[in-house]
Enzyme design. Structure first.
Site, PDB file in Angstrom:
ATOM      1  N   ARG A 114      -1.119  -4.768  -1.706  1.00 56.41           N
ATOM      2  CA  ARG A 114      -1.239  -4.480  -3.134  1.00 56.41           C
ATOM      3  C   ARG A 114      -2.577  -5.187  -3.688  1.00 56.41           C
ATOM      4  O   ARG A 114      -2.637  -6.190  -3.798  1.00 56.41           O
ATOM      5  CB  ARG A 114      -0.192  -5.291  -3.909  1.00 56.41           C
ATOM      6  N   ARG A 162      13.622 -14.442  -2.277  1.00 56.47           N
ATOM      7  CA  ARG A 162      13.606 -15.373  -1.190  1.00 56.47           C
ATOM      8  C   ARG A 162      12.827 -16.928  -1.508  1.00 56.47           C
ATOM      9  O   ARG A 162      12.024 -16.905  -2.256  1.00 56.47           O
ATOM     10  CB  ARG A 162      12.876 -14.751  -0.092  1.00 56.47           C
ATOM     11  N   ASN A 183      12.741  -8.513  -9.460  1.00 56.08           N
ATOM     12  CA  ASN A 183      13.256  -8.345  -8.145  1.00 56.08           C
ATOM     13  C   ASN A 183      14.969  -8.218  -7.930  1.00 56.08           C
ATOM     14  O   ASN A 183      15.623  -8.363  -7.105  1.00 56.08           O
ATOM     15  CB  ASN A 183      13.284  -9.860  -7.420  1.00 56.08           C
ATOM     16  N   SER A 184      15.426  -7.498  -9.086  1.00 59.28           N
ATOM     17  CA  SER A 184      16.602  -6.951  -8.992  1.00 59.28           C
ATOM     18  C   SER A 184      17.050  -5.869  -7.903  1.00 59.28           C
ATOM     19  O   SER A 184      15.751  -5.239  -7.582  1.00 59.28           O
ATOM     20  CB  SER A 184      17.224  -6.398 -10.306  1.00 59.28           C
ATOM     21  N   SER A 198       6.837  -7.444   1.010  1.00 59.20           N
ATOM     22  CA  SER A 198       7.954  -7.277  -0.127  1.00 59.20           C
ATOM     23  C   SER A 198       7.398  -6.539  -1.225  1.00 59.20           C
ATOM     24  O   SER A 198       6.620  -7.076  -2.052  1.00 59.20           O
ATOM     25  CB  SER A 198       8.908  -8.442  -0.032  1.00 59.20           C
ATOM     26  N   ALA A 199       8.212  -5.578  -1.827  1.00 56.58           N
ATOM     27  CA  ALA A 199       7.782  -5.080  -3.099  1.00 56.58           C
ATOM     28  C   ALA A 199       6.423  -4.409  -3.202  1.00 56.58           C
ATOM     29  O   ALA A 199       5.769  -4.524  -4.278  1.00 56.58           O
ATOM     30  CB  ALA A 199       8.132  -5.974  -4.076  1.00 56.58           C
ATOM     31  N   GLY A 205       6.049  -1.169  -1.733  1.00 61.20           N
ATOM     32  CA  GLY A 205       6.197   0.185  -1.582  1.00 61.20           C
ATOM     33  C   GLY A 205       6.769   0.820  -0.295  1.00 61.20           C
ATOM     34  O   GLY A 205       6.581   2.209  -0.056  1.00 61.20           O
ATOM     35  N   LYS A 206       7.603   0.099   0.650  1.00 56.75           N
ATOM     36  CA  LYS A 206       8.074   0.428   1.750  1.00 56.75           C
ATOM     37  C   LYS A 206       9.217   1.354   1.525  1.00 56.75           C
ATOM     38  O   LYS A 206       9.228   2.575   1.859  1.00 56.75           O
ATOM     39  CB  LYS A 206       8.650  -0.731   2.629  1.00 56.75           C
ATOM     40  N   THR A 207      10.222   0.920   0.676  1.00 57.01           N
ATOM     41  CA  THR A 207      11.198   1.769   0.396  1.00 57.01           C
ATOM     42  C   THR A 207      10.957   3.126  -0.275  1.00 57.01           C
ATOM     43  O   THR A 207      11.329   4.224   0.250  1.00 57.01           O
ATOM     44  CB  THR A 207      12.296   0.773  -0.668  1.00 57.01           C
ATOM     45  N   ASN A 208       9.842   3.148  -1.208  1.00 54.71           N
ATOM     46  CA  ASN A 208       9.607   4.427  -1.689  1.00 54.71           C
ATOM     47  C   ASN A 208       8.652   5.391  -0.721  1.00 54.71           C
ATOM     48  O   ASN A 208       9.018   6.454  -0.921  1.00 54.71           O
ATOM     49  CB  ASN A 208       8.545   4.169  -3.122  1.00 54.71           C
TER      50      ASN A 208
HETATM   51  P1  GDP Z   1       9.256  -2.539  -0.896  1.00 52.18           P
HETATM   52  O1  GDP Z   1       9.889  -3.722  -1.067  1.00 52.18           O
HETATM   53  O2  GDP Z   1       8.081  -2.766   0.026  1.00 52.18           O
HETATM   54  O3  GDP Z   1      10.521  -1.750  -0.423  1.00 52.18           O
HETATM   55  O4  GDP Z   1       8.673  -1.974  -2.075  1.00 52.18           O
HETATM   56  P2  GDP Z   1       9.512  -0.681  -3.040  1.00 52.18           P
HETATM   57  O5  GDP Z   1       9.140   0.673  -2.393  1.00 52.18           O
HETATM   58  O6  GDP Z   1      10.808  -1.075  -3.354  1.00 52.18           O
HETATM   59  O7  GDP Z   1       8.372  -0.788  -4.166  1.00 52.18           O
HETATM   60  C1  GDP Z   1       8.028  -1.938  -4.870  1.00 52.18           C
HETATM   61  C2  GDP Z   1       7.640  -1.492  -6.366  1.00 52.18           C
HETATM   62  O8  GDP Z   1       6.490  -1.107  -6.116  1.00 52.18           O
HETATM   63  C3  GDP Z   1       8.496  -0.649  -7.016  1.00 52.18           C
HETATM   64  O9  GDP Z   1       8.513  -1.101  -8.557  1.00 52.18           O
HETATM   65  C4  GDP Z   1       7.838   0.525  -7.120  1.00 52.18           C
HETATM   66  O10 GDP Z   1       8.076   1.396  -7.970  1.00 52.18           O
HETATM   67  C5  GDP Z   1       6.405   0.319  -6.932  1.00 52.18           C
HETATM   68  N1  GDP Z   1       5.740   1.439  -6.175  1.00 52.18           N
HETATM   69  C6  GDP Z   1       6.282   1.885  -4.698  1.00 52.18           C
HETATM   70  N2  GDP Z   1       5.419   2.903  -4.363  1.00 52.18           N
HETATM   71  C7  GDP Z   1       4.342   2.929  -5.293  1.00 52.18           C
HETATM   72  C8  GDP Z   1       3.145   3.449  -5.525  1.00 52.18           C
HETATM   73  O11 GDP Z   1       2.768   4.411  -4.502  1.00 52.18           O
HETATM   74  N3  GDP Z   1       2.163   3.471  -6.550  1.00 52.18           N
HETATM   75  C9  GDP Z   1       2.523   2.584  -7.399  1.00 52.18           C
HETATM   76  N4  GDP Z   1       1.708   2.341  -8.449  1.00 52.18           N
HETATM   77  N5  GDP Z   1       3.737   1.741  -7.446  1.00 52.18           N
HETATM   78  C10 GDP Z   1       4.693   1.953  -6.285  1.00 52.18           C
HETATM   79  P1  PGA Z   2      11.526  -5.616   0.518  1.00 51.04           P
HETATM   80  O1  PGA Z   2      12.781  -6.256   1.293  1.00 51.04           O
HETATM   81  O2  PGA Z   2      10.473  -5.716   1.857  1.00 51.04           O
HETATM   82  O3  PGA Z   2      12.128  -4.284   0.441  1.00 51.04           O
HETATM   83  O4  PGA Z   2      11.252  -6.098  -0.740  1.00 51.04           O
HETATM   84  C1  PGA Z   2      13.083  -7.655   0.821  1.00 51.04           C
HETATM   85  C2  PGA Z   2      12.236  -8.742   1.234  1.00 51.04           C
HETATM   86  O5  PGA Z   2      11.182  -8.646   1.851  1.00 51.04           O
HETATM   87  O6  PGA Z   2      12.644 -10.031   0.380  1.00 51.04           O
HETATM   88 MN    MN Z   3      11.543  -6.795   3.386  1.00 55.23          MN
HETATM   89 MN    MN Z   4      12.427  -2.100   0.150  1.00 55.62          MN
END
Ligand code: GDP
Ligand code: PGA
Ligand code: MN
Ligand code: MN
Length: 601
Positions: A415, A76, A382-383, A266-267, A269-272
Site C-alpha cells: 500500500r 495481532r 480490522n473486523s 495484512s489488509a 488486498g489478498k482476499t480481494n
Molecule cells: P488482505 O488482508 O491482504 O486479505 O486484504 P483484503 O483483500 O481483505 O483487503 C483489505 C482492504 O483493502 C479492504 O478494505 C479492501 O476493500 C481493500 N482493497 C482490496 N483490494 C483493493 C484494491 O484493489 N483497491 C483498493 N483501493 N482497495 C482494495
Molecule cells: P490478512 O490476514 O492478511 O488477510 O489481513 C490476517 C493477518 O495477516 O493478520
Molecule cells: Mn494474513
Molecule cells: Mn485476507
C-alpha cells in the site's frame, strides 16, 4: 482429584498424551474435552457461546453468529510476538527475542492455574490435506470456545485428524490460553482475555505458546504461528517456501490456465484479489487460497503451491457486492462467525463498504446504538468474517490436491501512495528477490499500533518470518540458484494504492485488477510490450488493456509512472534497511541496489 476427560483420551499417541497431561496439570482446567469436529459439537459450543453472551445468532444468515471482542483485543500484537530461538542471532533484527528458558519460566508462571474454572479443549488439526505425503499435524490446547469453533472453520480438525496422527506421528504442539481464570462463583465476561499478552514461537522445538488474546491471528494457532512462523523455519531447513500469499487460477479466453501467488501485507488486498471477478471479457479467476501458500518444487522443476488453510478470515470493511461479490456469496451461505462488525436490527451484519448507504440504525461493534450521524465507524477497521472456503462459489476444485498447483507468476505488493507503479516486472529472479526484500507498505489496522506509516515489510512477511530475515532473503536467493531459471515463476511488483494529488486512488482496483493479471499473463507468453525502466519492466500505456475503463490517459500515465526523484529518495532508506542485516544480507541484494542506483543516475 483426577481431571475429567484427562484419563479417557481417544488416542494412544504417547507424546500427545504426555503433553496434554503436563499442560492440564499446569493450567488446572475443570475438565479436558477432546474436540471431534462434528456438527453436534459445533451446535453445543455455539449455543454455549450464545448463552454466555459472546455470540448473537443471526436471523438472516444460517448457522452464523455476530461476536464483539473486548475493545482491547482486536488485532495481532506484533510487539508481544516473540521468536524464541536458542541463539538471539537466529531471531534476527526484525523479531522480538527472549531466551527460550527465560520465556518458558515467565510463561509457565502465567499458565499456572490459568484455566481454572474453564474447559481445556484439545484440537487435533492438520494444515493442508490429511492425504499429503507428510501431513502437517498440530494440536492446539485452548480454554476458548470461540477458538474451537473458529479453528473448525479455518483448519481441518477433529477425530479423522487424530486418527491420521496414529500413535507416533509428529505434530506441532500449540498451547493457547485466554489468561482469564474464573474463581468459584465468579461470573464470566463475554470476551475473556488478559492485558498481558505473549505470542511465542520456539523454532527449534517447533512449539507455540500463546497467552492472553482471543483474536484470530493471536489465538488460531494453525494460521500465522504455525503456517508462517514455524513453517518458514521448516521450509528453510527442508528447501521449500512458506509464504504470506494468496493462490489463484487464471484462465484466458484461449482456455490457457495459469496459477498466480501474491504476497501483500495484512489488509492490503489478498482476499480481494484471490476472489476477483474479472471485468475483462473471456477471463476467469478461481480461488485456491487467500492468505498462506506452502510452495515446494516438483520433480519437473516447477514450484507447486498448497493452501494449508480450510477457511477464510477476511477483513470485513470494504467487502461488498461492488468490490468482492464472491466473498459476499461465500458468507451468504452462513456457517460463519463475524467479529467486531455491526449488527442490524433484523439480525444481520453490516460494515462500512458493504452497501453505499448505511442502515438507519445498527448496534456497533462496541454494542452501542449507532446511526449514520454517530460520527464513528460502526465496525472496527480490522473486523473479520470467518467462513468456510468450500462455500466460495469460485473455489478451484484442485485447491485440496496435496501436490498443489504449479505457480507461473509471483506478485509482491503493498500500500503505497507514491513511488511504486501499478505493475513492474522483475528482470530476473534476483531482481524479484530484491523487490520482495525491499517491499514497503503503509501499516494497517490488522496489527495494533499506528496506521498509515510506511515501513519495510519484506515479502509481506515482516511479522511472520520465524528466523533471521537476512537468512530468509538468502533462502530465496538460494532457491533461485538451485532451480532451472526457465521453470521458476516470474516475479512482479504491484501497487493498487497509488494516489492522485487530491488523495484519490489512481487505479480503480478490485475487479479491474484483472487487467493487470492479463498483462502479467501476456508477459509470460511474451506478447505484451513493456518499457524498461530503472526499476524493471513497466507496461507501455497501450499494452495494458483499459478497454471500457473510465480512466483518463493522464491517470493511467501517473499510475504507471517511474519518478526518478521518488526512487532516489528510496535509496538511503533501502540502504539503512539492508544495513540492519550486517553480513547476513546476501551480497546479490547489495548488487541489485547498486544497479538501481546506477540506473537512476
Ligand atoms: P488482505 O488482508 O491482504 O486479505 O486484504 P483484503 O483483500 O481483505 O483487503 C483489505 C482492504 O483493502 C479492504 O478494505 C479492501 O476493500 C481493500 N482493497 C482490496 N483490494 C483493493 C484494491 O484493489 N483497491 C483498493 N483501493 N482497495 C482494495
Ligand atoms: P490478512 O490476514 O492478511 O488477510 O489481513 C490476517 C493477518 O495477516 O493478520
Ligand atoms: Mn494474513
Ligand atoms: Mn485476507
Amino acid at each position: 482429584m483426577a481431571t475429567p476427560g484427562l484419563d479417557n483420551a481417544p488416542t494412544t499417541h504417547a507424546r500427545l498424551l504426555a503433553w496434554v497431561r503436563e499442560m492440564a496439570e499446569l493450567t488446572t482446567p475443570d475438565q479436558v474435552v477432546w474436540v471431534d469436529g462434528t456438527d453436534e459439537e459445533w451446535e453445543r459450543l455455539t449455543q454455549e457461546l450464545v448463552d454466555a453472551g459472546t455470540f448473537t445468532r443471526l436471523e438472516k444468515k444460517p448457522n452464523s453468529f455476530w461476536c464483539a471482542s473486548d475493545p482491547s483485543d482486536v488485532a495481532r500484537v506484533e510487539d508481544r510476538t516473540y521468536i524464541c530461538s536458542v541463539d538471539e542471532a537466529d531471531a534476527g533484527p526484525t523479531n522480538n527475542w527472549m531466551a527460550p528458558d527465560e520465556m518458558k519460566s515467565v510463561m509457565t508462571e502465567l499458565y499456572r492455574g490459568c484455566m481454572r474454572g474453564r474447559t481445556m479443549y484439545v484440537i487435533p488439526f492438520c494444515m493442508g490435506p490429511v492425504e499429503a505425503e507428510n501431513p502437517m499435524f498440530g494440536v492446539e490446547l485452548t480454554d476458548s470456545e470461540y477458538v474451537v469453533v473458529s479453528m473448525r472453520v479455518m483448519a481441518r480438525i477433529g477425530t479423522y485428524v487424530l486418527e491420521a496422527m496414529g500413535t507416533d506421528r509428529p505434530f506441532v504442539p500449540a498451547m493457547h490460553s485466554l489468561g482469564a481464570p474464573l474463581e468459584p462463583g465468579q461470573a464470566d465476561v463475554p470476551w475473556p482475555c488478559s492485558s498481558t499478552k505473549y505470542i511465542v514461537q520456539f523454532p527449534e522445538e517447533r512449539t507455540i505458546w500463546s497467552y492472553g488474546s482471543g483474536y484470530g491471528g493471536n489465538a488460531l494457532l494453525g494460521k500465522k504461528c504455525y503456517s508462517l512462523r514455524i513453517a518458514s523455519v521448516m521450509a528453510r531447513d527442508e528447501g521449500w517456501l512458506a509464504e504470506h500469499m494468496l493462490i489463484l487460477k487464471l484462465t484466458s479466453p484461449q482456455q490457457k490456465t495459469y496459477y498466480v501467488a501474491a504476497a501483500f501485507p495484512s489488509a492490503c488486498g489478498k482476499t480481494n484479489l484471490a476472489m476477483l471477478e474479472p471485468t475483462i471479457p473471456g477471463w476467469t479467476v478461481e480461488t485456491l487460497g487467500d492468505d498462506i501458500a506452502w510452495m515446494r518444487f516438483g520433480a519437473d522443476g516447477r514450484l507447486y503451491a498448497v493452501n494449508p488453510e480450510f477457511g477464510l478470515f477476511g477483513v470485513a470493511p470494504g467487502t461488498g457486492w461492488d468490490t468482492n461479490p464472491n466473498a459476499m456469496r461465500t458468507i451468504e451461505q452462513g456457517n460463519s462467525v463475524f467479529t467486531n462488525v455491526a449488527l442490524t436490527d433484523d439480525g444481520d451484519v453490516w460494515w462500512e463498504g458493504m452497501t453505499d448507504d448505511a442502515p438507519a440504525h445498527l448496534t456497533d461493534w462496541k454494542g452501542r446504538d449507532w446511526t449514520p450521524e454517530s460520527g464513528e465507524l460502526s465496525s472496527h477497521p480490522n473486523s473479520r468474517f470467518c467462513t468456510p472456503i468450500t462455500q466460495c462459489p469460485i473455489l478451484a476444485p484442485e485447491y485440496s490436491e496435496p501436490q498443489g498447483v504449479p505457480i507461473s507468476a509471483i506478485l509482491f505488493g503493498g500500500r503505497r501512495k507514491t513511488t511504486i507503479p501499478l505493475v513492474t516486472e522483475a528482470r530476473d529472479w534476483n531482481h524479484g528477490v530484491f523487490m520482495g526484500a525491499t517491499l514497503s507498505s503503509e501499516t494497517t489496522a490488522a496489527a495494533t499500533g499506528a496506521v498509515g506509516v510506511v515501513r519495510r515489510d519484506p515479502f509481506a512477511m515482516l511479522p511472520f518470518i520465524g528466523y533471521n530475515a537476512g537468512d530468509y532473503f538468502r533462502h530465496w536467493v538460494e532457491t533461485g540458484k538451485a532451480h532451472d531459471a526457465a521453470q521458476l515463476p516470474k516475479i512482479f511488483y504491484v501497487n493498487w494504492f497509488r494516489r492522485d494529488a487530491d488523495g484519490g486512488f489512481l487505479w480503480p482496483g478490485f475487479g479491474e485488477n484483472s487487467r493487470v493479471l492479463k498483462w502479467v499473463v501476456e508477459r509470460l507468453e511474451g506478447t505484451a510490450a513493456a518499457v524498461e525502466t530503472p526499476v524493471g519492466h513497466v507496461p507501455t500505456a497501450d499494452s495494458l488493456d483499459v478497454d471500457g475503463l473510465d480512466l483518463s490517459y493522464e491517470q493511467l500515465r501517473k499510475a504507471l509512472a517511474v519518478d526518478a526523484d521518488e526512487w532516489r529518495a528510496e535509496i538511503p532508506q533501502i540502504t539503512e534497511w539492508f544495513q540492519k542485516f550486517g553480513d547476513k544480507l546476501p551480497s546479490t541484494l547489495w548488487d541489485e541496489l547498486a544497479i538501481l542506483e546506477h540506473r537512476l543516475s
